[in-house]
Design an enzyme around this catalytic site. Structure first.
Site, mmCIF file in Angstrom:
data_model
loop_
_atom_site.group_PDB
_atom_site.id
_atom_site.type_symbol
_atom_site.label_atom_id
_atom_site.label_comp_id
_atom_site.label_asym_id
_atom_site.label_seq_id
_atom_site.Cartn_x
_atom_site.Cartn_y
_atom_site.Cartn_z
ATOM 1 N N CYS A 2 0.836 -1.190 0.000
ATOM 2 C CA CYS A 2 0.000 0.000 0.000
ATOM 3 C C CYS A 2 0.878 1.250 0.000
ATOM 4 C CB CYS A 2 -0.944 0.088 1.190
ATOM 5 S SG CYS A 2 -2.080 -1.283 1.320
ATOM 6 N N ARG A 27 3.893 -0.242 -4.860
ATOM 7 C CA ARG A 27 3.633 -0.746 -3.507
ATOM 8 C C ARG A 27 2.329 -1.532 -3.419
ATOM 9 N NH1 ARG A 27 6.833 1.878 0.173
ATOM 10 N NH2 ARG A 27 5.473 1.229 1.854
ATOM 11 N N TRP A 74 -2.667 -2.754 -1.649
ATOM 12 C CA TRP A 74 -2.316 -4.162 -1.807
ATOM 13 C C TRP A 74 -3.163 -4.875 -0.759
ATOM 14 C CZ3 TRP A 74 -0.326 -8.232 1.057
ATOM 15 C CH2 TRP A 74 0.139 -9.327 0.315
ATOM 16 N N ASN A 100 -1.681 2.382 5.668
ATOM 17 C CA ASN A 100 -0.784 1.318 5.207
ATOM 18 C C ASN A 100 -0.332 0.558 6.443
ATOM 19 O OD1 ASN A 100 1.191 -0.286 4.015
ATOM 20 N ND2 ASN A 100 2.739 1.333 4.156
ATOM 21 N N GLY A 101 -0.561 -0.755 6.440
ATOM 22 C CA GLY A 101 -0.172 -1.555 7.601
ATOM 23 C C GLY A 101 -1.254 -2.573 7.894
ATOM 24 N N GLU A 481 17.797 -17.500 -6.967
ATOM 25 C CA GLU A 481 17.370 -16.162 -7.367
ATOM 26 C C GLU A 481 16.797 -16.173 -8.797
ATOM 27 O OE1 GLU A 481 16.533 -13.485 -6.307
ATOM 28 O OE2 GLU A 481 16.751 -12.041 -7.926
ATOM 29 N N LYS A 485 12.987 -15.056 -9.947
ATOM 30 C CA LYS A 485 12.755 -14.019 -10.960
ATOM 31 C C LYS A 485 11.751 -14.500 -11.990
ATOM 32 C CE LYS A 485 13.882 -11.377 -9.580
ATOM 33 N NZ LYS A 485 14.365 -10.693 -8.414
ATOM 34 N N GLU A 488 8.091 -14.862 -10.426
ATOM 35 C CA GLU A 488 7.321 -13.681 -10.016
ATOM 36 C C GLU A 488 6.844 -12.839 -11.181
ATOM 37 O OE1 GLU A 488 9.287 -10.691 -7.579
ATOM 38 O OE2 GLU A 488 11.202 -11.232 -8.435
ATOM 39 N N HIS A 504 17.521 -37.255 -5.753
ATOM 40 C CA HIS A 504 16.932 -37.686 -4.475
ATOM 41 C C HIS A 504 15.423 -37.455 -4.470
ATOM 42 C CE1 HIS A 504 20.784 -38.658 -2.735
ATOM 43 N NE2 HIS A 504 21.253 -37.571 -3.317
ATOM 44 N N LYS A 603 6.046 -4.075 -4.032
ATOM 45 C CA LYS A 603 7.479 -3.899 -3.895
ATOM 46 C C LYS A 603 7.956 -3.965 -2.451
ATOM 47 C CE LYS A 603 11.573 -2.738 -5.447
ATOM 48 N NZ LYS A 603 12.316 -3.829 -6.092
HETATM 49 O O1 M6R Z 1 12.791 -4.587 0.353
HETATM 50 P P1 M6R Z 1 13.391 -5.937 0.620
HETATM 51 O O2 M6R Z 1 14.671 -6.141 -0.111
HETATM 52 O O3 M6R Z 1 13.538 -6.223 2.081
HETATM 53 O O4 M6R Z 1 12.339 -6.947 0.042
HETATM 54 C C1 M6R Z 1 12.464 -8.320 0.209
HETATM 55 C C2 M6R Z 1 11.608 -9.057 -0.797
HETATM 56 O O5 M6R Z 1 10.265 -8.745 -0.620
HETATM 57 C C3 M6R Z 1 11.991 -8.751 -2.241
HETATM 58 O O6 M6R Z 1 13.345 -8.988 -2.460
HETATM 59 C C4 M6R Z 1 11.172 -9.583 -3.235
HETATM 60 O O7 M6R Z 1 11.472 -10.925 -3.088
HETATM 61 C C5 M6R Z 1 11.420 -9.110 -4.656
HETATM 62 N N1 M6R Z 1 10.197 -8.686 -5.250
HETATM 63 C C6 M6R Z 1 11.937 -10.157 -5.555
HETATM 64 O O8 M6R Z 1 12.215 -9.672 -6.822
#
Ligand code: M6R
Length: 608
Positions: A2, A27, A74, A100-101, A481, A485, A488, A504, A603
């Site tokens: 949010c 956000r 969000w 927000n929260g 990682e 990517k 998501e 395994h 984000k």
């Molecule tokens: O702001 P942060 O780096 O603490 O966020 C952590 C994760 O939410 C963030 O890295 C998320 O996994 C990304 N969207 C991945 O691309």
């Protein structure tokens, strides 16, 4: 998670509110809304869906006025819908709130407020807030907000307006970010800097339970008992362009392409061929380091994945035991953190709720805490004992790219620094590592210049339902990682596997046509990886290899090989990830996905 904005000034509030929200859409983007006070009345316009739905429906007459608040959501409590969208208003009056929260005791408060005659129309936790404020309102909005927030459990950043005090905007934060922007004759509130950067660079960074009362005389920061708090003005130094796409199709592609510069800038002040590695901002003596018996690296998502890479380098070079964990797990498992621990929290936003909670818990037991982030002034950077800033600059795309690579670079430098302090670094290794790291920006550019070839390779993935990533050692950490990517932004299910672990269990999933992306940057593990590739190939997999340009491969076991320049092997994954980011990007693009706004994501995850 949010985004909230607020405006008080002499211009039409809605212009800033909409513009500010457009910069905060990363956000959350389930719905958007604004509320503006006009002639003593609060007018609310809010809509499910993207901000564009709101702007299309902004009726000029309804939303005029010079004081207002806005929100991009969000969804946590209640589906995305017009009713659940913010702003929310009290059922008994026009006290209006953006939030927000998460309010953890909202059910109990809702029950109690119902007993006081308040009605509820949404499924949100937020709706209790305007009603509580109304309950306590005795002619002073600030006082009512103080009293109401005393009853809230959980996290909040709030913007509050009311037609009864049309020349006032009250805001407060606890465990959710909020800044105040100081313009010429106008004052702003926002969850994050991009919303206000084109209006002002002078901001106040709020601490928990600091209240802001904005009137025509400007912004006053008050504690709950009404005492005025004098704050230093924080000057934002980053470039306004950071919040714009600058000709790229998406923020993600822009940020992928910014990596040579971001990495170069991160290295610049710390590493050269001849001088000591510069860790002025985290200076330790050998004795300080010897007191640390274990390092914990704790973070979420991509930042956690960067931590995995960091642990490989720290253990290899500095021989200090490292535990890497996911913040949301770590905080509830009674971790073995002591006053001999160094706890490194990584966070792009510097606001991630679970990571922040871990940092606070670890401080309580006397551990030394270090934050690695790119956001100056963020909560994590302010609360850690030490902070190291990467030079990634603001990252807007939900999918993290340059934040990851720069965090990995900082941790590699730290591994070298620790190794030197402990007297473990040989001259030869030192030279090799320095040369390799300094070459990274140039090698990354070589991959970026191959974008067309990678785009073609991405055609192989667009129709897949499952993709597997295979690697060993540092490549395995990288696979995790790369797989995140792809998931998501393209919504293709993918899994990262350590080459040797596949047999395994998971090899049962490999069948004719299954796509496997195999990483071959670790020469010492190359033959083992080749065996793993042969094993999946024998079961019908189609294999995309990521290998050095001079690696002579048996091409019959690959369907495609993306060639990357060779570097000292520990450093190579920082270059290889660029190819994997691009592969994920073009796969998502081929599928027509909304790359900067992947479904269900936001984000900055400022709630648990
Ligand atoms: O702001 P942060 O780096 O603490 O966020 C952590 C994760 O939410 C963030 O890295 C998320 O996994 C990304 N969207 C991945 O691309």
């Amino acid at each position: 998670m949010c985004g909230i904005v607020g405006y008080f000034g002499d211009k039409t509030a809605k212009n800033f509110l909409v513009d500010g929200l457009s910069k905060l859409e990363y956000r959350g983007y389930d719905s958007a809304g604004i509320a503006v006070v006009n002639e003593g009345k609060v007018n609310i316009v809010k809509h499910k869906g993207r901000l564009a739905n709101l702007t299309e429906n902004l009726d000029g007459n309804k939303a005029e006025g010079t004081v207002g608040i806005g929100h991009t959501r969000w969804a946590t409590h209640g589906e995305p819908s017009d009713i659940n969208s913010h702003p929310h208003q009290s059922s008994k009056g026009d006290i209006t709130v953006v939030h927000n929260g998460i309010i953890e005791n909202y059910l109990e408060l809702r029950q109690w407020l119902k007993g006081q005659g308040y009605e509820f129309i949404s499924q949100t936790d937020t709706e209790v807030i305007p009603n509580l404020i109304h309950y306590y309102y005795k002619g002073d909005l600030f006082q009512a907000v103080v009293k109401a927030t005393e009853r809230l459990e959980g996290s909040y950043a709030l913007g509050v307006i009311s037609g009864q005090e049309p020349d006032k905007l009250v805001a407060v934060r606890k465990d959710s970010p909020l800044i105040v922007g100081l313009g010429q004759g106008e004052t702003f509130i926002a969850s994050d800097i991009p919303a206000i950067i084109s209006y002002t660079r002078d901001i106040y960074l709020l601490e928990d339970r600091e209240f802001v009362v904005i009137t025509k005389d400007g912004a006053k920061i008050l504690s709950g008992d009404g005492t005025e708090i004098k704050k230093d003005v924080f000057k934002v130094t980053w470039n306004e362009d950071a919040a714009e796409k600058g000709g790229y199709d998406s923020f993600m592609l822009k940020e992928i392409n910014e990596q040579p510069k971001a990495i170069k800038d991160t290295l610049a002040s710390r590493l050269s061929m001849n001088n000591d590695i510069n860790f002025e901002d985290f200076k330790l003596s050998k004795e300080d380091l010897d007191k640390i018996d274990r390092i914990f690296i704790v973070a979420c998502g991509t930042a956690y994945n960067a931590g995995l890479m960091g642990s490989v380098a720290i253990e290899k070079l500095a021989k200090i035991p490292v535990v890497v964990d996911i913040a949301s797990e770590f905080r509830y498992k009674d971790p073995l953190v002591t006053n001999k621990s160094l706890v490194i929290t990584l966070s792009q936003s510097g606001e991630t709720a679970d990571t922040l909670a871990v940092l606070r818990d670890c401080k309580k037991v006397g551990a030394r805490t270090l934050a690695i982030t790119n956001v100056v002034g963020s909560s994590i950077s302010r609360e850690a004992d030490n902070v190291i800033y990467t030079m990634a600059g603001p990252e807007i795309a939900v999918a993290s790219t340059k934040a990851y690579t720069t965090q990995v670079v900082v941790m590699y430098l730290m591994a070298m620094y620790f190794s030197e302090l402990r007297g473990l670094m040989t001259k030869e290794l030192d030279k090799e590592l320095r040369e390799a790291l300094l070459l990274v920006p140039e090698k990354v550019q070589i991959i970026l210049d191959k974008a067309n070839e990678i785009e073609e390779t991405a055609n192989l993935l667009a129709n897949e339902k499952d993709v597997f990533y295979l690697g060993r050692g540092a490549d395995y950490a990288l696979c995790i990682e790369a797989s995140l990517k792809l998931k998501e932004i393209s919504y293709i299910h993918s899994e990262a596997y350590a080459g040797g672990e596949l047999k395994h269990g998971t090899i049962a999933l490999i069948e004719k046509g299954t796509k496997v992306i195999a990483l071959l940057t670790q020469r010492s593990l190359r033959e083992k990886m080749i065996s793993n590739i042969v094993e999946v190939k024998a079961r019908g997999a189609e294999v995309i290899g990521i290998a050095y340009e001079n690696d002579v491969l048996d091409e019959s076991i690959f369907d495609k090989v993306i060639r990357i320049p060779e570097l000292y092997n520990l450093v190579s994954p920082i270059v290889a990830i660029i190819a994997l980011q691009l592969l994920a990007y073009y796969t998502a693009k081929n599928k027509g996905c909304d790359i900067d706004k992947p479904r269900n994501l936001a984000k900055s995850v400022t709630v648990e």
